[in-house]
Design a protein around this motif. Structure first.
Motif, PDB file in Angstrom:
ATOM      1  N   ASP A 105      56.176  27.161  44.700  1.00  0.00           N
ATOM      2  CA  ASP A 105      57.189  28.202  44.570  1.00  0.00           C
ATOM      3  C   ASP A 105      56.539  29.398  43.878  1.00  0.00           C
ATOM      4  O   ASP A 105      56.145  29.300  42.722  1.00  0.00           O
ATOM      5  N   PRO A 106      56.402  30.523  44.574  1.00  0.00           N
ATOM      6  CA  PRO A 106      55.732  31.671  43.969  1.00  0.00           C
ATOM      7  C   PRO A 106      56.438  32.213  42.729  1.00  0.00           C
ATOM      8  O   PRO A 106      55.890  33.016  42.009  1.00  0.00           O
ATOM      9  N   GLU A 107      57.649  31.766  42.477  1.00  0.00           N
ATOM     10  CA  GLU A 107      58.355  32.179  41.266  1.00  0.00           C
ATOM     11  C   GLU A 107      57.899  31.379  40.048  1.00  0.00           C
ATOM     12  O   GLU A 107      58.179  31.767  38.919  1.00  0.00           O
ATOM     13  N   THR A 108      57.233  30.244  40.260  1.00  0.00           N
ATOM     14  CA  THR A 108      56.807  29.437  39.125  1.00  0.00           C
ATOM     15  C   THR A 108      55.317  29.543  38.841  1.00  0.00           C
ATOM     16  O   THR A 108      54.907  29.499  37.694  1.00  0.00           O
ATOM     17  N   ASP A 109      54.471  29.658  39.828  1.00  0.00           N
ATOM     18  CA  ASP A 109      53.030  29.792  39.626  1.00  0.00           C
ATOM     19  C   ASP A 109      52.465  30.794  40.606  1.00  0.00           C
ATOM     20  O   ASP A 109      52.795  30.777  41.779  1.00  0.00           O
ATOM     21  N   ARG A 110      51.606  31.661  40.094  1.00  0.00           N
ATOM     22  CA  ARG A 110      50.949  32.681  40.905  1.00  0.00           C
ATOM     23  C   ARG A 110      49.515  32.833  40.435  1.00  0.00           C
ATOM     24  O   ARG A 110      49.144  32.340  39.388  1.00  0.00           O
ATOM     25  N   VAL A 111      48.743  33.578  41.205  1.00  0.00           N
ATOM     26  CA  VAL A 111      47.387  33.916  40.792  1.00  0.00           C
ATOM     27  C   VAL A 111      47.433  35.305  40.161  1.00  0.00           C
ATOM     28  O   VAL A 111      47.910  36.253  40.777  1.00  0.00           O
ATOM     29  N   TYR A 112      46.970  35.398  38.920  1.00  0.00           N
ATOM     30  CA  TYR A 112      46.911  36.663  38.205  1.00  0.00           C
ATOM     31  C   TYR A 112      45.461  37.118  38.110  1.00  0.00           C
ATOM     32  O   TYR A 112      44.568  36.307  37.887  1.00  0.00           O
ATOM     33  N   ALA A 113      45.229  38.407  38.265  1.00  0.00           N
ATOM     34  CA  ALA A 113      43.907  39.000  38.078  1.00  0.00           C
ATOM     35  C   ALA A 113      43.827  39.496  36.635  1.00  0.00           C
ATOM     36  O   ALA A 113      44.682  40.271  36.190  1.00  0.00           O
ATOM     37  N   VAL A 114      42.810  39.038  35.918  1.00  0.00           N
ATOM     38  CA  VAL A 114      42.600  39.455  34.531  1.00  0.00           C
ATOM     39  C   VAL A 114      41.315  40.268  34.496  1.00  0.00           C
ATOM     40  O   VAL A 114      40.238  39.738  34.759  1.00  0.00           O
ATOM     41  N   SER A 115      41.441  41.550  34.205  1.00  0.00           N
ATOM     42  CA  SER A 115      40.274  42.436  34.161  1.00  0.00           C
ATOM     43  C   SER A 115      39.682  42.429  32.760  1.00  0.00           C
ATOM     44  O   SER A 115      40.407  42.516  31.767  1.00  0.00           O
ATOM     45  N   LEU A 116      38.364  42.334  32.708  1.00  0.00           N
ATOM     46  CA  LEU A 116      37.667  42.284  31.431  1.00  0.00           C
ATOM     47  C   LEU A 116      36.731  43.472  31.290  1.00  0.00           C
ATOM     48  O   LEU A 116      36.035  43.845  32.233  1.00  0.00           O
ATOM     49  N   ASP A 117      36.722  44.067  30.128  1.00  0.00           N
ATOM     50  CA  ASP A 117      35.732  45.086  29.779  1.00  0.00           C
ATOM     51  C   ASP A 117      35.463  44.926  28.291  1.00  0.00           C
ATOM     52  O   ASP A 117      36.032  45.634  27.456  1.00  0.00           O
ATOM     53  N   ILE A 118      34.628  43.969  27.966  1.00  0.00           N
ATOM     54  CA  ILE A 118      34.284  43.674  26.584  1.00  0.00           C
ATOM     55  C   ILE A 118      32.891  44.238  26.348  1.00  0.00           C
ATOM     56  O   ILE A 118      31.949  43.878  27.053  1.00  0.00           O
ATOM     57  N   ARG A 119      32.794  45.134  25.378  1.00  0.00           N
ATOM     58  CA  ARG A 119      31.508  45.803  25.141  1.00  0.00           C
ATOM     59  C   ARG A 119      31.411  46.233  23.685  1.00  0.00           C
ATOM     60  O   ARG A 119      32.405  46.215  22.963  1.00  0.00           O
ATOM     61  N   ILE A 120      30.231  46.624  23.276  1.00  0.00           N
ATOM     62  CA  ILE A 120      30.025  47.175  21.949  1.00  0.00           C
ATOM     63  C   ILE A 120      30.813  48.487  21.873  1.00  0.00           C
ATOM     64  O   ILE A 120      30.756  49.299  22.812  1.00  0.00           O
ATOM     65  N   ALA A 121      31.533  48.709  20.817  1.00  0.00           N
ATOM     66  CA  ALA A 121      32.463  49.828  20.714  1.00  0.00           C
ATOM     67  C   ALA A 121      31.789  51.190  20.907  1.00  0.00           C
ATOM     68  O   ALA A 121      32.420  52.116  21.412  1.00  0.00           O
ATOM     69  N   ASP A 122      30.543  51.347  20.524  1.00  0.00           N
ATOM     70  CA  ASP A 122      29.867  52.642  20.630  1.00  0.00           C
ATOM     71  C   ASP A 122      29.475  52.981  22.056  1.00  0.00           C
ATOM     72  O   ASP A 122      29.174  54.139  22.349  1.00  0.00           O
ATOM     73  N   GLU A 123      29.431  51.994  22.965  1.00  0.00           N
ATOM     74  CA  GLU A 123      29.036  52.251  24.345  1.00  0.00           C
ATOM     75  C   GLU A 123      30.196  52.854  25.116  1.00  0.00           C
ATOM     76  O   GLU A 123      31.345  52.509  24.906  1.00  0.00           O
ATOM     77  N   LYS A 124      29.880  53.759  26.031  1.00  0.00           N
ATOM     78  CA  LYS A 124      30.947  54.369  26.835  1.00  0.00           C
ATOM     79  C   LYS A 124      30.728  54.095  28.293  1.00  0.00           C
ATOM     80  O   LYS A 124      29.740  53.850  28.777  1.00  0.00           O
TER      81      LYS A 124
END
Length: 82
Positions: free
Chosen positions: A63-82
């Motif tokens: 049932d798509p109302e109970t379980d779905r696939v979620y996309a989790v975007s990550l951008d973990i970096r040293i704070a000084d980097e842009k």
């Protein structure tokens, strides 16, 4: 996107969950542990197709109302980097 130890992690992982909040919790738990043997326990995948296949295999007629696939975007970096 396989996750490895480095100064930067960026990309998307795909999580099977019932809500965005649960997907976030699972993604964080996965990032804490991240051993190959335990990846399926978290329902976290590197590819969307793999997550979709596991969702359909796990729940056959899910049932798509109970379980779905979620996309989790990550951008973990040293704070000084842009």
């Amino acid at each position: 996107m396989p996750i490895t130890h480095s100064d930067r992690i960026s990309g998307t992982i795909y999580v099977i969950a019932a809500s965005a909040e649960r997907a976030g919790d699972r993604a964080i738990s996965y990032l804490r542990t991240k051993t190959d043997d335990e990846v399926k326990d978290y329902g976290v995948f590197d590819e969307q197709d793999d997550a979709e296949k596991d969702l359909h295999n796990r729940y056959n007629s899910y049932d798509p109302e109970t379980d779905r696939v979620y996309a989790v975007s990550l951008d973990i970096r040293i704070a000084d980097e842009k």
